[in-house]
Write an enzyme that holds these catalytic residues in place. Structure first.
Site, PDB file in Angstrom:
ATOM      1  N   PRO A 101      12.144 -17.768   4.741  1.00  0.00           N
ATOM      2  CA  PRO A 101      11.797 -17.290   3.133  1.00  0.00           C
ATOM      3  C   PRO A 101      10.475 -16.672   3.274  1.00  0.00           C
ATOM      4  CG  PRO A 101      12.117 -19.458   3.415  1.00  0.00           C
ATOM      5  CD  PRO A 101      12.542 -19.043   4.732  1.00  0.00           C
ATOM      6  N   ALA A 104       6.915 -18.930   1.120  1.00  0.00           N
ATOM      7  CA  ALA A 104       7.286 -20.073   0.851  1.00  0.00           C
ATOM      8  C   ALA A 104       6.718 -21.038   1.881  1.00  0.00           C
ATOM      9  CB  ALA A 104       8.795 -20.127   1.172  1.00  0.00           C
ATOM     10  N   LEU A 106       6.028 -20.942   4.915  1.00  0.00           N
ATOM     11  CA  LEU A 106       6.635 -21.118   6.371  1.00  0.00           C
ATOM     12  C   LEU A 106       5.734 -19.810   7.260  1.00  0.00           C
ATOM     13  CD1 LEU A 106       9.940 -22.107   5.508  1.00  0.00           C
ATOM     14  CD2 LEU A 106       8.232 -23.552   5.883  1.00  0.00           C
ATOM     15  N   GLY A 107       4.973 -19.354   6.889  1.00  0.00           N
ATOM     16  CA  GLY A 107       4.297 -18.445   8.024  1.00  0.00           C
ATOM     17  C   GLY A 107       4.842 -16.937   7.942  1.00  0.00           C
ATOM     18  N   SER A 108       5.627 -16.594   7.006  1.00  0.00           N
ATOM     19  CA  SER A 108       6.519 -15.392   7.229  1.00  0.00           C
ATOM     20  C   SER A 108       5.818 -14.139   7.635  1.00  0.00           C
ATOM     21  CB  SER A 108       7.249 -15.344   5.897  1.00  0.00           C
ATOM     22  OG  SER A 108       6.347 -15.091   4.850  1.00  0.00           O
ATOM     23  N   ALA A 110       2.856 -13.776   9.381  1.00  0.00           N
ATOM     24  CA  ALA A 110       2.509 -13.966  10.785  1.00  0.00           C
ATOM     25  C   ALA A 110       3.853 -13.896  11.662  1.00  0.00           C
ATOM     26  CB  ALA A 110       1.820 -15.266  11.166  1.00  0.00           C
ATOM     27  N   ASP A 152      -1.770 -19.519  11.390  1.00  0.00           N
ATOM     28  CA  ASP A 152      -0.530 -19.057  11.462  1.00  0.00           C
ATOM     29  C   ASP A 152      -0.049 -18.463  12.654  1.00  0.00           C
ATOM     30  OD1 ASP A 152      -0.417 -20.523   8.958  1.00  0.00           O
ATOM     31  OD2 ASP A 152       0.591 -18.903   7.752  1.00  0.00           O
TER      32      ASP A 152
HETATM   33  O1  PMV Z   1       1.359 -19.764   3.186  1.00  0.00           O
HETATM   34  P1  PMV Z   1       1.396 -19.743   4.543  1.00  0.00           P
HETATM   35  O2  PMV Z   1       2.576 -20.072   5.513  1.00  0.00           O
HETATM   36  O3  PMV Z   1       0.898 -18.324   4.827  1.00  0.00           O
HETATM   37  O4  PMV Z   1       0.208 -20.797   5.102  1.00  0.00           O
HETATM   38  C1  PMV Z   1      -1.112 -20.732   4.493  1.00  0.00           C
HETATM   39  C2  PMV Z   1      -2.121 -21.475   5.118  1.00  0.00           C
HETATM   40  C3  PMV Z   1      -3.491 -21.478   4.625  1.00  0.00           C
HETATM   41  O5  PMV Z   1      -4.111 -22.610   5.021  1.00  0.00           O
HETATM   42  C4  PMV Z   1      -3.308 -21.950   3.025  1.00  0.00           C
HETATM   43  C5  PMV Z   1      -4.273 -20.275   4.815  1.00  0.00           C
HETATM   44  C6  PMV Z   1      -4.678 -19.803   6.147  1.00  0.00           C
HETATM   45  O6  PMV Z   1      -5.026 -18.620   6.126  1.00  0.00           O
HETATM   46  O7  PMV Z   1      -4.968 -20.925   6.912  1.00  0.00           O
END
Ligand code: PMV
Length: 315
Positions: A101, A104, A106-108, A110, A152
């Site tokens: 998703p 959310a 979960l690194g979508s 990247a 990520d």
């Molecule tokens: O929400 P996501 O899956 O993109 O994770 C972001 C992680 C953060 O630490 C908030 C941002 C980052 O660049 O590390």
């Protein structure tokens, strides 16, 4: 001949999100059950040097040239073509399917970049190394997030648990014992660039409040590293709970996530916290075989839209 393709997993930040943007360490693990897959085919009947993109979950069914200015796909493919010194746009169709998703935690973004980089570079006959993939994905994250830490793209490119500090070599971890997590979706969607920007603003106006909390998160991550490798679930769980408390003080949680976190702890999880950008998205709970069923039911009753079990394998 096999169709050129690429795939990338989701990720979970176990500890240290947000603080990692400011130079503190974070621990992240691959979430291999959810993936983005890209296949690339020649478009024999298509207009020469035209790329067509079909990505139903992103609601894209368009030629690359027709996407609006500043759109993610042209930027990502430009990065790749420049890297490969490709002079002519290939004539092809890119299909992207996502189980991850978006917005959310979960690194979508990247995972999308890495999956497309892998699929397209395979199609062009120049598959990228892990390191090249990671560097290009980081560049693409900069379009998306503004100031990404790089955690990520690193955990997703290498698909290994990592102790990550910005601008340092990633340190990959080898847990001695398997760890079981439940990942629960709050159903709320929030863009990470927004929560990152809000925290940056708060840091500017209230450095005396924000800085000590970011530093405390860094200490928790540091103290959790050995516990994670040895499989000391109580220590990892307690540190997850403390991290959640600090993230909530920084206004990065939300009522839906708070509910899920409390439900998981009351049902016997070792620890529970939000994961990723926060203020919505997913949370994760550290459980064992004895508590997993109870924690899963409690999360469902507390309103989780979806609960997925994932195991971080031991050596
Ligand atoms: O929400 P996501 O899956 O993109 O994770 C972001 C992680 C953060 O630490 C908030 C941002 C980052 O660049 O590390």
């Amino acid at each position: 001949m096999a169709i050129p393709s690429g795939s990338a997993c989701a990720k979970l930040i176990l500890l240290g999100e947000h603080a990692v943007v400011y130079g503190q360490p974070a621990i992240a693990i691959p979430f291999s059950a959810l993936r983005i897959r890209t296949t690339v085919e020649p478009n024999i009947l298509g207009t020469p040097r035209t790329i067509h993109i079909l990505a139903p979950e992103l609601e894209i069914d368009s030629d690359l040239a027709d996407l609006p200015e500043g759109h993610y796909f042209p930027l990502l493919l430009r990065l790749l073509f420049d890297h490969l010194e490709l002079r002519q746009t290939p004539t092809c169709k890119i299909f992207v399917r996502s189980e991850i998703p978006f917005s959310a935690g979960l690194g979508s973004s990247a995972a999308l970049a890495i999956s497309v980089l892998r699929g397209m570079s395979a199609f062009l006959g120049h598959p990228l190394t892990l390191e090249e993939t990671n560097i290009l994905a980081y560049e693409s994250e900069r379009f998306f997030h503004g100031r990404p830490s790089g955690v990520d793209n690193t955990v997703i490119a290498y698909e290994k648990p990592v102790y990550f500090t910005k601008d340092r070599e990633p340190e990959f971890l080898a847990p001695q014992r398997a760890l079981i997590f439940l990942v629960a979706d709050s159903g709320v969607r929030k863009s990470t660039s927004l929560t990152v920007a809000d925290l940056a603003h708060r840091l500017e106006v209230e450095p005396g409040f924000v800085n000590p909390r970011l530093e405390q998160i860094g200490r928790l991550v540091h103290a959790s590293r050995e516990a994670l490798v040895k499989g000391d679930l109580s220590v990892v769980g307690e540190n997850m709970n403390e991290d959640q408390r600090l993230l909530a003080e920084l206004d990065l949680s939300c009522p839906e996530l708070d509910n899920l976190v409390s439900a998981a702890r009351e049902a016997g999880a070792y620890g529970a916290k939000l994961t990723g950008g926060g203020r919505g998205g997913n949370m994760l709970a550290l459980v064992d075989e004895d508590s997993i069923d109870q924690v899963r039911s409690a999360l469902e009753v507390a309103g989780a839209v979806k609960v997925i079990r994932t195991v971080l394998k031991g050596e």
